[in-house]
Design an enzyme around this catalytic site. Structure first.
Site, short mmCIF file in Angstrom:
data_model
loop_
_atom_site.label_atom_id
_atom_site.label_comp_id
_atom_site.label_asym_id
_atom_site.label_seq_id
_atom_site.Cartn_x
_atom_site.Cartn_y
_atom_site.Cartn_z
N LYS A 117 0.85 -1.20 0.00
CA LYS A 117 0.00 0.00 0.00
C LYS A 117 0.87 1.24 0.00
O LYS A 117 1.99 1.21 0.53
CB LYS A 117 -0.83 0.05 1.30
CG LYS A 117 -1.91 -0.98 1.45
CD LYS A 117 -2.64 -0.79 2.79
CE LYS A 117 -3.66 -1.87 3.06
NZ LYS A 117 -4.80 -1.86 2.14
N ARG B 171 -9.51 -12.02 3.35
CA ARG B 171 -10.35 -13.16 2.94
C ARG B 171 -9.59 -14.48 3.03
O ARG B 171 -10.19 -15.53 3.21
CB ARG B 171 -10.90 -12.90 1.53
CG ARG B 171 -9.85 -12.79 0.47
CD ARG B 171 -10.36 -12.08 -0.78
NE ARG B 171 -10.45 -10.63 -0.60
CZ ARG B 171 -10.92 -9.79 -1.51
NH1 ARG B 171 -11.35 -10.25 -2.67
NH2 ARG B 171 -10.97 -8.50 -1.27
N1 BES Z 1 -7.56 -4.03 5.32
C1 BES Z 1 -7.88 -3.67 3.99
C2 BES Z 1 -9.25 -3.01 3.86
C3 BES Z 1 -9.42 -1.68 4.52
C4 BES Z 1 -9.17 -0.52 3.83
C5 BES Z 1 -9.90 -1.60 5.81
C6 BES Z 1 -9.37 0.70 4.43
C7 BES Z 1 -10.10 -0.38 6.42
C8 BES Z 1 -9.85 0.77 5.73
C9 BES Z 1 -7.87 -4.91 3.09
O1 BES Z 1 -6.99 -5.92 3.47
C10 BES Z 1 -7.46 -4.48 1.74
O2 BES Z 1 -6.35 -4.05 1.60
N2 BES Z 1 -8.35 -4.61 0.77
C11 BES Z 1 -8.08 -4.22 -0.56
C12 BES Z 1 -8.59 -5.32 -1.46
C13 BES Z 1 -8.15 -5.17 -2.89
C14 BES Z 1 -6.67 -5.40 -3.02
C15 BES Z 1 -8.92 -6.18 -3.73
C16 BES Z 1 -8.80 -2.91 -0.82
O3 BES Z 1 -9.91 -2.73 -0.33
O4 BES Z 1 -8.24 -2.06 -1.48
MN MN Z 2 -5.05 -5.65 2.68
#
Ligand code: BES
Ligand code: MN
Ligand code: ZN
Length: 490
Positions: A256, A330
């Site tokens: 990220k 997931r």
């Molecule tokens: N932990 C994050 C989701 C999240 C984002 C929680 C902001 C709280 C605030 C999750 O693991 C994630 O990174 N999801 C990705 C999925 C994508 C790569 C398909 C997302 O939502 O961008």
């Molecule tokens: Mn994530």
């Protein structure tokens, strides 16, 4: 770590506590409120008129000259209004040592007392790691009611839930330098003292085939853990709660940007919620059997991390092509849900997870996405949401989006195929999880929005919210109280 004031009931205003005496103000100004207040005496009706008081929940009006008396708007007197009013007055009084609320003129029910207590105490919650921090001034809140003895059991139940919420907030607010998976497991043990708690370490997880937890955790020098704890209060149903416990989510190799990870110590909010719910359920001695499973791992990029395009084998044998290591929640949940299905043979599975960034885009920061394959379970959770103040909104498990999860090399891919341009990232994530529930009654709460608050807001405080504890506890209370299903055809 949590700092909460003590909350007690009394039959009259304690002399020592009269540093402030907020007085409930009924909806229609003047109605039920004393005619004169303060020294020198102030005509209340005239004051309310001058201040253009509406009596809305949380409205605060100080009696001039002697500002130790506050008039507190309680709106329509509903639990939601009292929760809001409680938070407003506790914030106003936070620099004082004690606070008393004279609510003898209000008709408090068990539910409105509980909501008021939530507002007062959760709105006063504080968390700090500053060694120099002064203890918080507000240490004691007294609620004056006509019959304190009859309300005490309800207050005790409310306090059990509030303490559980505060411990969930503590777990979320702890920085990830300290909070690694084995720390979380140790905290679970101390939080759940008195209940059987088992912790699987990385070697056991690998040996038993928890392939999702193992793959996500292997990039970190701080290995994964799975916590399993049960409270058995009897009853006919076994409820299994599965929580996402990513102690920090960097995204892994699919890293990220810095801004995207600033709040990612919150990514174990689901695990915190299920563990704290179990504490509350045990303290309330509910007649229900509940198992909490917290799937804990740290998602880090390193020479030992999983790579985009790796194929892993989840608990129970389903293979998954990992196309984005940031879709890690997931993967850990799939193991826990498959275990709840195959080994625990759960009657109901509810998973709780800060799963997708798309969820707060859709519903904002105050409402969780609720996905479920069971309409009755949906209504139960919606009812519990209404009562608890932790809101949900049902989202669809659109069957025709399922094809976005098809992979050429494995049973599933872990992100929707971008070539199909279907979007709906929260839905495809939920559809992925559904694959592991084995057709059992299942609900998924995506709490990426409400798991964290950017500011102090009513009963929420900036940081971890403990979202899910009030909702799930309320649901389990309703489940435990429900008449056993009749076997006769209706
Ligand atoms: N932990 C994050 C989701 C999240 C984002 C929680 C902001 C709280 C605030 C999750 O693991 C994630 O990174 N999801 C990705 C999925 C994508 C790569 C398909 C997302 O939502 O961008
Ligand atoms: Mn994530
Ligand atoms: Zn995550």
């Amino acid at each position: 770590m949590a700092q909460l004031p003590a909350l007690v009931l009394a039959g009259s205003v304690p002399a020592a506590a009269v540093s402030a005496l907020p007085t409930a103000l009924p909806t229609r100004p003047g109605d039920g409120t004393p005619r004169v207040l303060g020294r020198p005496p102030i005509e209340v009706a005239a004051l309310l008129e001058r201040e253009k008081a509406k009596g809305e929940a949380g409205e605060l009006i100080a009696i001039p000259v002697e500002d130790r008396v506050l008039l507190l708007g309680t709106g329509d007197g509903s639990p939601a209004a009292l929760r809001k009013a409680g938070a407003a007055v506790a914030r106003r009084a936070k620099q004082q040592e004690s606070l008393a609320l004279d609510l003898r003129r209000l008709d408090l029910t068990d539910d409105s007392l509980r909501a008021l207590a939530e507002g007062l105490l959760l709105g006063s919650y504080g968390f700090t790691l500053k060694p120099s921090a002064e203890p918080r001034p507000l240490t004691r809140i007294t609620i004056v009611v006509a019959k304190p003895d009859t309300m005490r059991p309800a207050l005790e139940r409310a306090l059990a839930v509030i303490r559980a919420v505060a411990s969930a907030r503590d777990l979320v607010n702890t920085p990830a330098l300290e909070k690694n998976p084995s720390w979380l497991a140790a905290q679970a043990k101390s939080l759940l003292k008195g209940l059987p708690v088992s912790v699987r370490d990385d070697a056991q997880l690998r040996a038993e085939g928890w392939g999702g937890v193992t793959a996500v955790g292997m990039g970190s020098s701080r290995p994964p853990r799975v916590v399993e704890a049960t409270y058995d209060g009897g009853g006919t149903q076994h409820v299994v709660l599965v929580g996402k416990g990513i102690t920090f989510d960097t995204g892994g190799i699919s890293i990220k940007p810095n801004d995207g990870m600033l709040t990612m110590k919150m990514d174990m909010g689901g695990a915190a919620a299920v563990l704290a719910t179990l504490r509350a359920v045990a303290d309330l001695k509910l007649q229900v059997k509940v198992t909490a499973i917290a799937c804990a791992a740290e998602n880090m990029p390193s020479g030992t991390a999983q790579r985009p395009s790796d194929v892993i084998t989840q608990y129970g044998g389903t293979t998954v092509e990992v196309l984005n290591t940031d879709a890690e929640g997931r993967l850990v949940l799939a193991d826990g849900i498959a275990y709840a299905d195959r080994v625990l043979a759960a009657d109901v599975i509810v998973d709780v997870a800060t799963l997708t960034g798309a969820m707060p885009v859709a519903l904002g920061r105050k409402i969780a996405g609720l996905f479920t394959n069971d309409d009755a379970l949906c209504s139960q959770l919606e009812k519990a949401a209404e009562a608890s103040g932790e809101r949900v909104w049902r989202m669809p498990l659109t069957p025709d989006y399922r094809r976005a999860l098809e992979s050429e090399t494995a049973d599933l891919r872990n992100i929707g195929d971008p070539r199909l341009k279907l979007s709906g990232g929260s839905i495809t994530a939920a559809l992925f999880l559904q694959e592991f529930a084995g057709g059992r009654r299942w609900a998924h709460l995506d709490i990426a929005g409400p798991g964290w608050s950017g500011s102090d807001d009513e009963e929420l405080t900036k940081g971890g919210t403990g979202y899910g504890v009030r909702l799930l506890t309320r649901w389990l209370e309703q489940l435990a109280a429900a008449p056993k299903r009749s076997r006769r055809a209706s």
